[in-house]
Design a protein around this motif. Sequence first.
Motif, PDB file in Angstrom:
ATOM      1  N   THR A  85     -12.006  10.949  -1.783  1.00 49.61           N
ATOM      2  CA  THR A  85     -12.184  11.465  -0.252  1.00 49.61           C
ATOM      3  C   THR A  85     -10.826  11.667   0.456  1.00 49.61           C
ATOM      4  OG1 THR A  85     -14.251  10.237  -0.265  1.00 49.61           O
ATOM      5  CG2 THR A  85     -13.591  10.570   1.768  1.00 49.61           C
ATOM      6  N   HIS A  86     -10.125  10.828   0.358  1.00 47.75           N
ATOM      7  CA  HIS A  86      -8.689  11.000   1.242  1.00 47.75           C
ATOM      8  C   HIS A  86      -7.953  12.066   0.628  1.00 47.75           C
ATOM      9  CE1 HIS A  86      -8.240   7.623   3.748  1.00 47.75           C
ATOM     10  NE2 HIS A  86      -9.052   6.969   2.807  1.00 47.75           N
ATOM     11  N   PHE A  87      -7.939  12.483  -0.727  1.00 44.40           N
ATOM     12  CA  PHE A  87      -7.391  13.575  -1.453  1.00 44.40           C
ATOM     13  C   PHE A  87      -8.328  14.796  -0.990  1.00 44.40           C
ATOM     14  CE2 PHE A  87      -7.860  17.059  -4.654  1.00 44.40           C
ATOM     15  CZ  PHE A  87      -6.671  17.134  -4.910  1.00 44.40           C
ATOM     16  N   ILE A  88      -9.591  14.890  -0.974  1.00 45.64           N
ATOM     17  CA  ILE A  88     -10.078  16.179  -0.413  1.00 45.64           C
ATOM     18  C   ILE A  88      -9.875  16.203   1.054  1.00 45.64           C
ATOM     19  CG2 ILE A  88     -12.325  17.069   0.185  1.00 45.64           C
ATOM     20  CD1 ILE A  88     -13.555  15.033  -1.857  1.00 45.64           C
ATOM     21  N   ALA A 107     -10.532  16.389  -7.299  1.00 48.15           N
ATOM     22  CA  ALA A 107     -10.849  15.289  -6.742  1.00 48.15           C
ATOM     23  C   ALA A 107     -11.688  14.331  -7.664  1.00 48.15           C
ATOM     24  CB  ALA A 107     -11.897  15.486  -5.729  1.00 48.15           C
ATOM     25  N   VAL A 108     -12.596  14.828  -8.544  1.00 49.55           N
ATOM     26  CA  VAL A 108     -13.216  13.944  -9.521  1.00 49.55           C
ATOM     27  C   VAL A 108     -12.157  13.223 -10.745  1.00 49.55           C
ATOM     28  CG1 VAL A 108     -14.663  13.620 -11.455  1.00 49.55           C
ATOM     29  CG2 VAL A 108     -15.437  15.236  -9.527  1.00 49.55           C
ATOM     30  N   PHE A 109     -11.183  13.876 -10.845  1.00 49.25           N
ATOM     31  CA  PHE A 109     -10.299  13.581 -11.823  1.00 49.25           C
ATOM     32  C   PHE A 109      -9.330  12.530 -10.992  1.00 49.25           C
ATOM     33  CE2 PHE A 109      -5.703  13.548 -13.339  1.00 49.25           C
ATOM     34  CZ  PHE A 109      -5.942  13.234 -14.592  1.00 49.25           C
ATOM     35  N   ILE A 110      -8.749  12.784  -9.719  1.00 56.08           N
ATOM     36  CA  ILE A 110      -8.062  11.747  -9.044  1.00 56.08           C
ATOM     37  C   ILE A 110      -8.758  10.433  -8.706  1.00 56.08           C
ATOM     38  CG2 ILE A 110      -7.175  11.457  -6.705  1.00 56.08           C
ATOM     39  CD1 ILE A 110      -5.981  14.105  -7.047  1.00 56.08           C
ATOM     40  N   GLY A 111     -10.161  10.665  -8.544  1.00 53.99           N
ATOM     41  CA  GLY A 111     -10.904   9.427  -8.264  1.00 53.99           C
ATOM     42  C   GLY A 111     -10.738   8.477  -9.826  1.00 53.99           C
ATOM     43  N   GLY A 112     -11.124   9.136 -11.014  1.00 55.59           N
ATOM     44  CA  GLY A 112     -10.976   8.567 -11.988  1.00 55.59           C
ATOM     45  C   GLY A 112      -9.546   8.066 -12.234  1.00 55.59           C
ATOM     46  N   ALA A 113      -8.644   8.707 -11.973  1.00 56.86           N
ATOM     47  CA  ALA A 113      -7.122   8.283 -12.272  1.00 56.86           C
ATOM     48  C   ALA A 113      -6.734   7.133 -11.311  1.00 56.86           C
ATOM     49  CB  ALA A 113      -6.236   9.456 -12.091  1.00 56.86           C
ATOM     50  N   ALA A 114      -7.065   7.095 -10.080  1.00 60.60           N
ATOM     51  CA  ALA A 114      -6.710   6.126  -9.225  1.00 60.60           C
ATOM     52  C   ALA A 114      -7.244   4.678  -9.698  1.00 60.60           C
ATOM     53  CB  ALA A 114      -7.278   6.272  -7.891  1.00 60.60           C
ATOM     54  N   ALA A 115      -8.652   4.941 -10.171  1.00 64.01           N
ATOM     55  CA  ALA A 115      -9.503   3.696 -10.583  1.00 64.01           C
ATOM     56  C   ALA A 115      -8.799   3.096 -12.044  1.00 64.01           C
ATOM     57  CB  ALA A 115     -10.769   4.129 -10.740  1.00 64.01           C
ATOM     58  N   ALA A 116      -8.372   4.064 -12.701  1.00 67.98           N
ATOM     59  CA  ALA A 116      -7.727   3.793 -13.833  1.00 67.98           C
ATOM     60  C   ALA A 116      -6.519   2.988 -13.786  1.00 67.98           C
ATOM     61  CB  ALA A 116      -7.499   4.927 -14.736  1.00 67.98           C
TER      62      ALA A 116
END
Lengths: 337, 269
Positions: A85-88, A107-116
């Motif tokens: 959300t912050h990225f978007i 955004a989907v990728f960044i959500g995954g990467a941040a969680a990873a």
Amino acid sequence: MTQLIQRYEEEMALVRGGAAWTGLVLLLGALAALPWLLPGYYVYILNFVGINVIVAIGLNLLVGYTGQISLGHVGFVAIGAYAATHFIRATEASGVVAALGGPFWMAVFIGGAAAAVFGVLVGLPAIRLEGPYLTIVTLGFGLAVQQILINWPAVSGGRIGMFVPQPALGSFVLGSDRSLYYLVWTVVIGMSLVAFNLTRSHVGRAFIAIRDSDIAAEVTGVNLKYYKTLAFAVSAFYAGAAGALLAYVMQYLEPTMFNLYESIYYLAMVVVGGLGTIPGAMFGAVLLTLLQYGLSHAQEYLPVIYGGIVILVMALEPMGLYGRWLKIKLWMKTWPM
Amino acid sequence: MRENHGGAGPLLEVRNVSLQFGGIAALTDVNLTVHPGELMSVIGPNGAGKTSLFNCITGLYRPTAGDIFFGGRRINGLTADRIAALGIARTFQNIELFSHMTTLDNLLLGRHLHMRAGFFDAAFATRRWWRNEVAQRRRVEEIMDMLDLQSVRHRRVASLPYGMQKLVEVGRALATEPRLLLLDEPSAGMTEEEKADLVFTIRDVQEELGIAVVLGGDDLRMVMEISQRIVVLDRGRVIADDVPAVVQKDPKVIEAYLGEEAMDPARGA
Ligand SMILES: Nc1ncnc2c1ncn2[C@@H]1O[C@H](COP(=O)(O)OP(=O)(O)O)[C@@H](O)[C@H]1O
Ligand SMILES: [Mg+2]
């Protein structure tokens, strides 16, 4: 020799035989047609089903395959949701990344990467801690993420919460439930494929080996530190990507959405569907998510009903619903004899 | 890849290794050498320290004193997977198989070290992954042929008979392509027929593949029959190190085993 190689490639193939291909094509066809056959509210529910399928597949890689139990997966989902959300919001404000064809897939990728990244951090103690101790670390992580979000309005928007812009590709806005459905389920299919690939490879074998006998895995050359952490990272990536999709579908985030119950529900999906199989995770996620919405007028009984189902499945079929399905299939094959 | 340090030197050297568990001394000042391609045994009554010694060599335990060299390189302190990569493989006294996997997958895990494809190759099933995976399967095929495991290729190992499980464990160890193979009580729990087969298999492995094999403990008659050299441990100390004919007559060895029988006549050994 070429014959042997062919035999190997057959053994290695994900989809084997005409019947399996037919089934797969029918399933994909049905998935594509559903949003045109069902009323809008059901499409909305199917979006949550897809999101939970992604979380459950990732969680199963950790719990079912590697044998490390996480009671804090909601923390990874939350991190993915907020990071995306912050990225978007940032890209919308600056207008730079949109030119690259983003930002929803990014955004989907960044959500995954941040969680990873957080998956690695939570996974690091896994080298020292075993069983219940590690589970307590994950529990603490999940609770901590929610507390931090509640107490850090700059990130979570505080009491007001945070609105999520609609996914867009240039000027093309994916606003409707139906277009979100295609976004969610495309990610489901892609990430399922990756999960199947991983589990049939040396990575999946190493995961199972660690669960079945970590000392044997180690003396056979599996780097425990690497693979235990990797399992956390991959599992968290799935949860984070699902979190990003959740943000898009909900269009609004607040910290109370990410509570301990969610973590337990994710775990229940994996257990009910069948530990250690990808289709099992899918089964469990579909069933329990549909149940959750089917019982939406009886929310307060949900924990009891979920608990009951988990106990029932564990008592009757420890291999989960998918395990039962495999047995039925075997039984039908051998029945005439 | 794997280096070949000076062909003539010893393959494994255990130097003054001691291992302490709180007050218990599992190993005291143990010295032992294994030469390339040798078939030798480490025997001793129960609790003598055979398994502890194997655990030190394979990196599961860290010696409290002393050093272990493999191919001239110090390996104590390395993690078990690094030691495996250098060329030491083992089986366990109490079978440690990946019980939910098939025979094929257990042996394929033995090829883990040889996979030259990474995480992303696996995730996206790249050509490099396919090529690597097929190569490992071909190698595993040879081992399954050698150990007669083809008939149980797709069986879950937990459902196999005990003797067969032990064989799968040997197969998994061989799949890593070791230069040194440690077998901890390989014939324990086997029938006489399975034991006779095992003797052939061990000889085959040692002769055909030219790797050094160390048997831990095990059936004394079998050990005497196939070992080129025997090291005897008693209460964590080496009390003999010689050819079978000499070890057999060593009064210290006889005493060590008699002592055990006096304490526990049922156990035999
Ligand atoms: N993990 C451990 N913790 C405490 N004591 C141990 C451990 N492993 C082995 N020992 C002790 O070390 C001694 C040697 O055991 P072991 O190596 O298993 O002997 P063997 O394999 O020759 O029967 C025994 O006294 C045993 O109790
Ligand atoms: Mg032992």
